[in-house]
Write a protein that holds these residues in place. Structure first.
Motif, PDB file in Angstrom:
ATOM      1  N   GLU A   1      -6.919 -45.413-108.279  1.00 50.99           N
ATOM      2  CA  GLU A   1      -6.648 -46.561-107.418  1.00 50.99           C
ATOM      3  C   GLU A   1      -6.192 -46.063-106.052  1.00 50.99           C
ATOM      4  OE1 GLU A   1      -3.996 -50.642-107.466  1.00 50.99           O
ATOM      5  OE2 GLU A   1      -3.250 -48.904-108.563  1.00 50.99           O
ATOM      6  N   LEU A   2      -6.833 -46.562-105.001  1.00 56.50           N
ATOM      7  CA  LEU A   2      -6.393 -46.264-103.638  1.00 56.50           C
ATOM      8  C   LEU A   2      -5.220 -47.160-103.289  1.00 56.50           C
ATOM      9  CD1 LEU A   2      -9.806 -46.002-101.759  1.00 56.50           C
ATOM     10  CD2 LEU A   2      -8.082 -44.195-101.917  1.00 56.50           C
ATOM     11  N   VAL A   3      -4.192 -46.575-102.650  1.00 57.00           N
ATOM     12  CA  VAL A   3      -2.981 -47.305-102.287  1.00 57.00           C
ATOM     13  C   VAL A   3      -2.535 -46.832-100.908  1.00 57.00           C
ATOM     14  CG1 VAL A   3      -0.559 -47.719-102.896  1.00 57.00           C
ATOM     15  CG2 VAL A   3      -2.276 -47.488-104.709  1.00 57.00           C
ATOM     16  N   TRP A   4      -2.162 -47.762-100.035  1.00 53.65           N
ATOM     17  CA  TRP A   4      -1.586 -47.390 -98.744  1.00 53.65           C
ATOM     18  C   TRP A   4      -0.164 -46.878 -98.950  1.00 53.65           C
ATOM     19  CZ3 TRP A   4      -5.021 -46.630 -95.342  1.00 53.65           C
ATOM     20  CH2 TRP A   4      -6.071 -47.509 -95.106  1.00 53.65           C
ATOM     21  N   ALA A   5       0.146 -45.725 -98.385  1.00 60.55           N
ATOM     22  CA  ALA A   5       1.507 -45.176 -98.352  1.00 60.55           C
ATOM     23  C   ALA A   5       1.785 -44.847 -96.891  1.00 60.55           C
ATOM     24  CB  ALA A   5       1.626 -43.943 -99.242  1.00 60.55           C
ATOM     25  N   THR A   6       1.945 -45.891 -96.101  1.00 57.83           N
ATOM     26  CA  THR A   6       2.048 -45.770 -94.650  1.00 57.83           C
ATOM     27  C   THR A   6       3.060 -46.764 -94.096  1.00 57.83           C
ATOM     28  OG1 THR A   6       0.798 -46.024 -92.571  1.00 57.83           O
ATOM     29  CG2 THR A   6       0.041 -47.326 -94.443  1.00 57.83           C
ATOM     30  N   THR A   7       3.661 -46.412 -92.981  1.00 54.80           N
ATOM     31  CA  THR A   7       4.576 -47.347 -92.327  1.00 54.80           C
ATOM     32  C   THR A   7       3.819 -48.540 -91.746  1.00 54.80           C
ATOM     33  OG1 THR A   7       4.492 -46.049 -90.287  1.00 54.80           O
ATOM     34  CG2 THR A   7       6.323 -45.595 -91.818  1.00 54.80           C
ATOM     35  N   TRP A   8       2.502 -48.471 -91.717  1.00 53.32           N
ATOM     36  CA  TRP A   8       1.702 -49.629 -91.332  1.00 53.32           C
ATOM     37  C   TRP A   8       1.835 -50.726 -92.388  1.00 53.32           C
ATOM     38  CZ3 TRP A   8      -2.173 -50.404 -87.396  1.00 53.32           C
ATOM     39  CH2 TRP A   8      -2.266 -49.347 -86.473  1.00 53.32           C
ATOM     40  N   GLU A   9       2.175 -50.342 -93.598  1.00 57.87           N
ATOM     41  CA  GLU A   9       2.289 -51.237 -94.742  1.00 57.87           C
ATOM     42  C   GLU A   9       1.125 -52.231 -94.774  1.00 57.87           C
ATOM     43  OE1 GLU A   9       6.597 -52.165 -94.322  1.00 57.87           O
ATOM     44  OE2 GLU A   9       6.731 -51.217 -96.306  1.00 57.87           O
ATOM     45  N   ASP A  10       1.396 -53.545 -94.854  1.00 54.47           N
ATOM     46  CA  ASP A  10       0.327 -54.535 -94.983  1.00 54.47           C
ATOM     47  C   ASP A  10      -0.601 -54.584 -93.773  1.00 54.47           C
ATOM     48  OD1 ASP A  10       0.903 -55.585 -97.595  1.00 54.47           O
ATOM     49  OD2 ASP A  10       2.670 -56.537 -96.728  1.00 54.47           O
ATOM     50  N   SER A  11      -0.133 -54.143 -92.617  1.00 54.67           N
ATOM     51  CA  SER A  11      -0.992 -54.120 -91.426  1.00 54.67           C
ATOM     52  C   SER A  11      -2.163 -53.156 -91.592  1.00 54.67           C
ATOM     53  CB  SER A  11      -0.179 -53.748 -90.183  1.00 54.67           C
ATOM     54  OG  SER A  11       0.785 -54.741 -89.924  1.00 54.67           O
ATOM     55  N   ALA A  12      -2.036 -52.170 -92.483  1.00 54.15           N
ATOM     56  CA  ALA A  12      -3.154 -51.256 -92.740  1.00 54.15           C
ATOM     57  C   ALA A  12      -4.345 -52.019 -93.321  1.00 54.15           C
ATOM     58  CB  ALA A  12      -2.726 -50.132 -93.683  1.00 54.15           C
ATOM     59  N   ASN A  13      -4.087 -53.041 -94.111  1.00 52.58           N
ATOM     60  CA  ASN A  13      -5.181 -53.855 -94.647  1.00 52.58           C
ATOM     61  C   ASN A  13      -5.843 -54.698 -93.573  1.00 52.58           C
ATOM     62  OD1 ASN A  13      -5.422 -53.158 -97.406  1.00 52.58           O
ATOM     63  ND2 ASN A  13      -3.499 -54.226 -97.824  1.00 52.58           N
TER      64      ASN A  13
ATOM     65  N   TRP B   1      -5.802 -53.928 -90.067  1.00 55.77           N
ATOM     66  CA  TRP B   1      -6.354 -53.156 -88.958  1.00 55.77           C
ATOM     67  C   TRP B   1      -7.130 -51.903 -89.349  1.00 55.77           C
ATOM     68  CZ3 TRP B   1      -6.811 -55.049 -84.278  1.00 55.77           C
ATOM     69  CH2 TRP B   1      -5.994 -56.117 -83.916  1.00 55.77           C
ATOM     70  N   ILE B   2      -6.746 -51.251 -90.401  1.00 55.74           N
ATOM     71  CA  ILE B   2      -7.367 -49.968 -90.745  1.00 55.74           C
ATOM     72  C   ILE B   2      -8.490 -50.144 -91.766  1.00 55.74           C
ATOM     73  CG2 ILE B   2      -6.945 -47.631 -91.596  1.00 55.74           C
ATOM     74  CD1 ILE B   2      -5.497 -48.354 -88.909  1.00 55.74           C
ATOM     75  N   ALA B   3      -8.210 -50.802 -92.885  1.00 55.65           N
ATOM     76  CA  ALA B   3      -9.195 -50.940 -93.966  1.00 55.65           C
ATOM     77  C   ALA B   3     -10.556 -51.466 -93.496  1.00 55.65           C
ATOM     78  CB  ALA B   3      -8.632 -51.813 -95.091  1.00 55.65           C
ATOM     79  N   PRO B   4     -10.622 -52.565 -92.735  1.00 48.70           N
ATOM     80  CA  PRO B   4     -11.950 -53.072 -92.357  1.00 48.70           C
ATOM     81  C   PRO B   4     -12.725 -52.111 -91.464  1.00 48.70           C
ATOM     82  CG  PRO B   4     -10.201 -54.586 -91.615  1.00 48.70           C
ATOM     83  CD  PRO B   4      -9.549 -53.425 -92.292  1.00 48.70           C
ATOM     84  N   ARG B   5     -12.039 -51.338 -90.655  1.00 48.08           N
ATOM     85  CA  ARG B   5     -12.708 -50.408 -89.749  1.00 48.08           C
ATOM     86  C   ARG B   5     -13.208 -49.154 -90.466  1.00 48.08           C
ATOM     87  NH1 ARG B   5      -9.466 -53.832 -87.621  1.00 48.08           N
ATOM     88  NH2 ARG B   5      -9.894 -54.692 -85.570  1.00 48.08           N
ATOM     89  N   LEU B   6     -12.689 -48.943 -91.682  1.00 44.51           N
ATOM     90  CA  LEU B   6     -13.141 -47.806 -92.489  1.00 44.51           C
ATOM     91  C   LEU B   6     -14.047 -48.247 -93.640  1.00 44.51           C
ATOM     92  CD1 LEU B   6      -9.893 -45.659 -92.758  1.00 44.51           C
ATOM     93  CD2 LEU B   6     -11.780 -45.439 -91.130  1.00 44.51           C
TER      94      LEU B   6
ATOM     95  N   PRO C   1     -11.717 -51.844 -99.009  1.00 48.28           N
ATOM     96  CA  PRO C   1     -11.235 -53.168 -99.407  1.00 48.28           C
ATOM     97  C   PRO C   1      -9.734 -53.280 -99.132  1.00 48.28           C
ATOM     98  CG  PRO C   1     -11.375 -51.749-101.314  1.00 48.28           C
ATOM     99  CD  PRO C   1     -11.931 -50.955-100.151  1.00 48.28           C
ATOM    100  N   GLN C   2      -9.179 -54.450 -99.366  1.00 55.35           N
ATOM    101  CA  GLN C   2      -7.732 -54.630 -99.304  1.00 55.35           C
ATOM    102  C   GLN C   2      -7.116 -53.740-100.384  1.00 55.35           C
ATOM    103  OE1 GLN C   2      -6.001 -57.278 -97.166  1.00 55.35           O
ATOM    104  NE2 GLN C   2      -7.859 -56.554 -96.170  1.00 55.35           N
ATOM    105  N   LEU C   3      -6.101 -52.979-100.022  1.00 57.02           N
ATOM    106  CA  LEU C   3      -5.470 -52.050-100.956  1.00 57.02           C
ATOM    107  C   LEU C   3      -4.022 -52.454-101.204  1.00 57.02           C
ATOM    108  CD1 LEU C   3      -6.644 -48.649 -99.386  1.00 57.02           C
ATOM    109  CD2 LEU C   3      -7.776 -49.990-101.179  1.00 57.02           C
TER     110      LEU C   3
END
Length: 164
Positions: A53-65, A67-72, A75-77
Motif C-alpha cells: 500500500e502506498l502511503v503519504w509520509a509528508t508534511t504536505w499531509e492531505d495536500s499531497a493528494n 497537489w502531488i498525486a494527480p500530477r504524478l 490515486p488518493q493515498l
C-alpha cells in the motif's frame, strides 16, 4: 507498506532533467514544486508487484493528494498524520514516532530524505514495529530508479513480491 515523502524525494531541491515545474498554494502559502510523472509510474508498479500500500509520509499531509498525486498519476493515498510537538528521544526526526504508530506491525519501506541511524534505532526499539527498510534519498537529486529497485529487492527477499 510504502511510505513516501514529497520534498527532497519527489520534489528535489535542485533542477533535474525530466521534471516539470508547478506552482501551488497550500494553506495560504505559495510553493514551487518540480515533479517527474515517471515517479508515479515507478511507485505504482512497485506497489502492485509487491502487493504494498502506498502511503503519504509528508508534511504536505492531505495536500499531497490534492497537489502531488494527480500530477504524478497517483490515486488518493492514505496519509500518516503528523504533529510537530513530539520531543525527540534518540535524535530521530519528528515524523518517526508518528510513522511507528501508523505502521504498527506492518513491514514497510520509507522513502525520505531525512531518515538516518537515529530513526532506524528508534524504530527498532519501538514495541510492535516489524521489518522495515529506510531509503535515504539525496534531496538535491530526489527519487531514482535505483531507490525503487532497492525497495523491490528488499520486499522480494522479505517475501512480499508476487513473483514474475
Amino acid at each position: 507498506m510504502l511510505l513516501v515523502d514529497v520534498d527532497g524525494v519527489l520534489n528535489p531541491f535542485s533542477s533535474q532533467p525530466g521534471f516539470r515545474r508547478y506552482e501551488c498554494t497550500v494553506g495560504g502559502e505559495h510553493y514551487t514544486v518540480h515533479l517527474n510523472r515517471e515517479h508515479g509510474s515507478w511507485l505504482m508498479e512497485l506497489a502492485v508487484a509487491t502487493r504494498s500500500e502506498l502511503v503519504w509520509a509528508t508534511t504536505w499531509e492531505d495536500s499531497a493528494n490534492e497537489w502531488i498525486a494527480p500530477r504524478l498519476g497517483l490515486p488518493q493515498l492514505p496519509v500518516v498524520p503528523f504533529a510537530r510537538d513530539v520531543p525527540s528521544e534518540l535524535g530521530e526526526m519528528f515524523k518517526t514516532p508518528h510513522v511507528a504508530k501508523y505502521v504498527g506491525s506492518t513491514p514497510f519501506v520509507w522513502f525520505d530524505d531525512h531518515v538516518f541511524l537515529e530513526d532506524e534505532e528508534y524504530l527498532r526499539g519501538y514495541q510492535g514495529v516489524s521489518d522495515f527498510l529506510l531509503v535515504n534519498i539525496e534531496p538535491r537529486r530526489g527519487l531514482t530508479r535505483e531507490h525503487v529497485e532497492m525497495a523491490r529487492e528488499w520486499l522480494s527477499l522479505s517475501g512480499f513480491s508476487q513473483g514474475p
